[in-house]
Design a protein around this motif. Structure first.
Motif, mmCIF file in Angstrom:
data_model
loop_
_atom_site.group_PDB
_atom_site.id
_atom_site.type_symbol
_atom_site.label_atom_id
_atom_site.label_comp_id
_atom_site.label_asym_id
_atom_site.label_seq_id
_atom_site.Cartn_x
_atom_site.Cartn_y
_atom_site.Cartn_z
ATOM 1 N N SER A 13 0.819 -1.216 0.000
ATOM 2 C CA SER A 13 0.000 0.000 0.000
ATOM 3 C C SER A 13 0.850 1.261 0.000
ATOM 4 C CB SER A 13 -0.930 0.011 1.219
ATOM 5 O OG SER A 13 -0.186 -0.087 2.431
ATOM 6 N N GLY A 14 2.099 1.116 -0.459
ATOM 7 C CA GLY A 14 2.996 2.258 -0.514
ATOM 8 C C GLY A 14 2.899 3.009 -1.831
ATOM 9 N N LYS A 15 3.951 3.734 -2.176
ATOM 10 C CA LYS A 15 3.923 4.624 -3.343
ATOM 11 C C LYS A 15 3.804 3.854 -4.660
ATOM 12 C CE LYS A 15 7.598 6.526 -1.601
ATOM 13 N NZ LYS A 15 8.797 7.359 -1.323
ATOM 14 N N VAL A 16 4.539 2.745 -4.793
ATOM 15 C CA VAL A 16 4.459 1.960 -6.034
ATOM 16 C C VAL A 16 3.093 1.303 -6.154
ATOM 17 C CG1 VAL A 16 5.445 0.046 -7.358
ATOM 18 C CG2 VAL A 16 6.951 1.566 -6.057
ATOM 19 N N ALA A 17 2.597 0.743 -5.054
ATOM 20 C CA ALA A 17 1.269 0.126 -5.059
ATOM 21 C C ALA A 17 0.198 1.147 -5.417
ATOM 22 C CB ALA A 17 0.978 -0.500 -3.692
ATOM 23 N N SER A 18 0.327 2.345 -4.889
ATOM 24 C CA SER A 18 -0.648 3.397 -5.173
ATOM 25 C C SER A 18 -0.641 3.764 -6.654
ATOM 26 C CB SER A 18 -0.347 4.629 -4.320
ATOM 27 O OG SER A 18 -1.239 5.681 -4.607
ATOM 28 N N ALA A 19 0.564 3.951 -7.219
ATOM 29 C CA ALA A 19 0.669 4.351 -8.624
ATOM 30 C C ALA A 19 0.172 3.250 -9.560
ATOM 31 C CB ALA A 19 2.111 4.709 -8.952
ATOM 32 N N LEU A 20 0.580 2.010 -9.303
ATOM 33 C CA LEU A 20 0.151 0.903 -10.164
ATOM 34 C C LEU A 20 -1.344 0.645 -10.042
ATOM 35 C CD1 LEU A 20 3.049 -1.706 -9.862
ATOM 36 C CD2 LEU A 20 2.342 -0.469 -11.903
ATOM 37 N N LEU A 32 -9.078 -4.487 -10.919
ATOM 38 C CA LEU A 32 -8.360 -4.547 -9.652
ATOM 39 C C LEU A 32 -9.301 -5.128 -8.610
ATOM 40 C CD1 LEU A 32 -5.789 -3.886 -8.053
ATOM 41 C CD2 LEU A 32 -6.728 -1.591 -7.655
ATOM 42 N N LEU A 33 -9.069 -6.384 -8.258
ATOM 43 C CA LEU A 33 -9.973 -7.092 -7.353
ATOM 44 C C LEU A 33 -9.734 -6.754 -5.889
ATOM 45 C CD1 LEU A 33 -9.978 -10.738 -8.786
ATOM 46 C CD2 LEU A 33 -11.727 -8.970 -9.086
ATOM 47 N N GLN A 34 -8.459 -6.698 -5.524
ATOM 48 C CA GLN A 34 -8.159 -6.651 -4.095
ATOM 49 C C GLN A 34 -6.798 -6.013 -3.838
ATOM 50 O OE1 GLN A 34 -7.106 -10.435 -2.167
ATOM 51 N NE2 GLN A 34 -8.732 -10.070 -0.663
ATOM 52 N N LEU A 35 -6.710 -5.335 -2.708
ATOM 53 C CA LEU A 35 -5.440 -4.822 -2.224
ATOM 54 C C LEU A 35 -5.153 -5.500 -0.886
ATOM 55 C CD1 LEU A 35 -3.965 -1.445 -2.696
ATOM 56 C CD2 LEU A 35 -3.985 -2.279 -0.347
ATOM 57 N N VAL A 36 -3.953 -6.069 -0.776
ATOM 58 C CA VAL A 36 -3.561 -6.796 0.437
ATOM 59 C C VAL A 36 -2.431 -6.028 1.110
ATOM 60 C CG1 VAL A 36 -2.761 -8.994 1.372
ATOM 61 C CG2 VAL A 36 -4.118 -8.959 -0.738
ATOM 62 N N SER A 37 -2.630 -5.643 2.353
ATOM 63 C CA SER A 37 -1.595 -4.906 3.075
ATOM 64 C C SER A 37 -1.724 -5.152 4.563
ATOM 65 C CB SER A 37 -1.709 -3.403 2.793
ATOM 66 O OG SER A 37 -0.787 -2.679 3.581
ATOM 67 N N ARG A 38 -0.583 -5.394 5.196
ATOM 68 C CA ARG A 38 -0.598 -5.581 6.644
ATOM 69 C C ARG A 38 -0.744 -4.253 7.381
ATOM 70 N NH1 ARG A 38 4.397 -9.834 6.863
ATOM 71 N NH2 ARG A 38 5.138 -8.373 5.270
ATOM 72 N N ASN A 39 -0.522 -3.153 6.667
ATOM 73 C CA ASN A 39 -0.769 -1.830 7.241
ATOM 74 C C ASN A 39 -2.239 -1.501 7.003
ATOM 75 O OD1 ASN A 39 -1.035 1.004 7.656
ATOM 76 N ND2 ASN A 39 1.164 1.276 7.327
ATOM 77 N N ARG A 40 -3.056 -1.716 8.010
ATOM 78 C CA ARG A 40 -4.504 -1.577 7.847
ATOM 79 C C ARG A 40 -4.913 -0.150 7.496
ATOM 80 N NH1 ARG A 40 -4.151 -5.611 11.799
ATOM 81 N NH2 ARG A 40 -5.461 -7.442 11.366
ATOM 82 N N GLU A 41 -4.228 0.822 8.063
ATOM 83 C CA GLU A 41 -4.613 2.214 7.822
ATOM 84 C C GLU A 41 -4.408 2.610 6.367
ATOM 85 O OE1 GLU A 41 -3.564 6.750 9.403
ATOM 86 O OE2 GLU A 41 -2.685 5.004 10.402
ATOM 87 N N THR A 42 -3.182 2.437 5.866
ATOM 88 C CA THR A 42 -2.907 2.836 4.478
ATOM 89 C C THR A 42 -3.565 1.885 3.488
ATOM 90 O OG1 THR A 42 -0.825 1.583 4.448
ATOM 91 C CG2 THR A 42 -0.723 3.905 5.112
ATOM 92 N N TYR A 54 -10.333 -5.265 0.168
ATOM 93 C CA TYR A 54 -9.140 -5.104 0.988
ATOM 94 C C TYR A 54 -9.082 -6.206 2.037
ATOM 95 C CZ TYR A 54 -6.173 -3.733 4.851
ATOM 96 O OH TYR A 54 -5.229 -3.761 5.846
ATOM 97 N N THR A 55 -7.841 -6.673 2.303
ATOM 98 C CA THR A 55 -7.612 -7.564 3.432
ATOM 99 C C THR A 55 -6.202 -7.360 3.956
ATOM 100 O OG1 THR A 55 -7.623 -9.866 4.225
ATOM 101 C CG2 THR A 55 -6.812 -9.482 1.978
ATOM 102 N N SER A 56 -6.030 -7.609 5.236
ATOM 103 C CA SER A 56 -4.694 -7.563 5.831
ATOM 104 C C SER A 56 -4.145 -8.972 6.031
ATOM 105 C CB SER A 56 -4.742 -6.842 7.186
ATOM 106 O OG SER A 56 -5.585 -7.540 8.087
ATOM 107 N N SER A 57 -4.947 -9.980 5.651
ATOM 108 C CA SER A 57 -4.565 -11.379 5.859
ATOM 109 C C SER A 57 -4.257 -12.061 4.536
ATOM 110 C CB SER A 57 -5.702 -12.124 6.569
ATOM 111 O OG SER A 57 -5.441 -13.507 6.617
#
Length: 268
Positions: A13-20, A32-42, A54-57
């Motif tokens: 969920s960082g800068k590259v993930a955001s741009a892509l 774009l089906l899903q974004l997976v990130s352990r950082n729940r906030e971003t 979205y999932t963190s798991s």
């Protein structure tokens, strides 16, 4: 009739993930089906912005055609190991320039690299129509599929091995990260003189325009006292930097490098 859309999951969920994620979500051929990130906030915030799941798991990762690992370089291996048990058939690729293809867990059958040769900054929009995408796959079929995906967002797509991509990344550090640091140092010198950095911006712009518009090597465009071997000016600069030993080290290193590598200087 519209072809079946390619389904994508982005991990990160960082800068590259955001741009892509932005580039993918704007294309009708992609979903774009899903974004997976352990950082729940971003992660949750970016997923809401892109209107995807979205999932963190990692256990909740959904089936997709492509899984894009867009995390920091030192986390790619760990993430690929974590998602490996949950990948059935899709292609898993990372976006790093310096990390080799074989760092991806070999339990994943279809592995690759999807490297955008660009610097990503918060709040700066990237036009992928101008961004080279360097592709690698563990099989010809996987590489061909990654080319298909890449060409949807950019016309500049090339196959590049891990060994060559690492050198590209090194070159990018020199021309992007190091030059930006030089701008920072130049800005500090201007601050010491109580002058605005804006005075230097036309020069900066001219320098980059010459490099991007000229087909010859940047070496042929080198100017300045080191290129002229003007030791009197160089010594004056060195005296100005005596109170700033860190800046003097950089000045000496860059000056020596230019002198050692310079082309015969041509006056204009």
């Amino acid at each position: 009739m519209c072809k079946t859309r390619k389904n994508i999951v982005i991990i990160g969920s960082g800068k590259v993930a955001s741009a892509l994620s932005k580039a993918f979500s704007e294309k009708e051929e992609l979903k774009l089906l899903q974004l997976v990130s352990r950082n729940r906030e971003t992660g949750n915030a970016l997923a809401k912005e892109r209107k995807c799941g979205y999932t963190s798991s990692f256990e909740e990762i959904v089936p997709a055609d492509y899984y894009i690992i867009a995390v920091s370089d030192n986390a790619v291996k760990e993430v690929s190991q974590a998602i490996a048990p949950y990948i059935r058939n899709g292609i898993v690729c990372h976006t790093s320039g310096s990390v080799p293809l074989d760092i991806l867990d070999n339990r994943i059958q279809k592995r690759g690299v999807f490297y955008p040769l660009q610097s990503f900054s918060q709040g700066v929009t990237v036009d992928f129509q101008k961004v080279p995408l360097l592709i690698e796959g563990n099989t010809p079929e996987t590489e061909a599929k990654l080319h298909e995906l890449a060409r949807i967002i950019s016309p500049h797509v090339s196959s590049v091995t891990s060994e060559k991509r690492e050198k590209v990344h090194l070159a990018a550090v020199f021309i992007n990260n190091f030059t930006n640091h030089l701008f920072t140092l130049g800005s500090r010198i201007m601050e010491e003189a109580h002058l605005p950095f804006g005075y230097l911006k036309p020069l900066l712009q001219n320098t980059f325009e010459k490099i991007t518009q000229n087909e010859s090597s940047p070496e042929t465009l080198q100017t300045g006292p080191a290129a002229r071997n003007d030791m009197e000016t160089i010594e004056r600069h060195r005296r100005l930097l005596q109170e700033y030993p860190d800046l003097l080290k950089v000045y000496d290193a860059m000056t020596d490098s230019i002198i050692q590598n310079r082309q015969p200087y041509k006056t204009k």
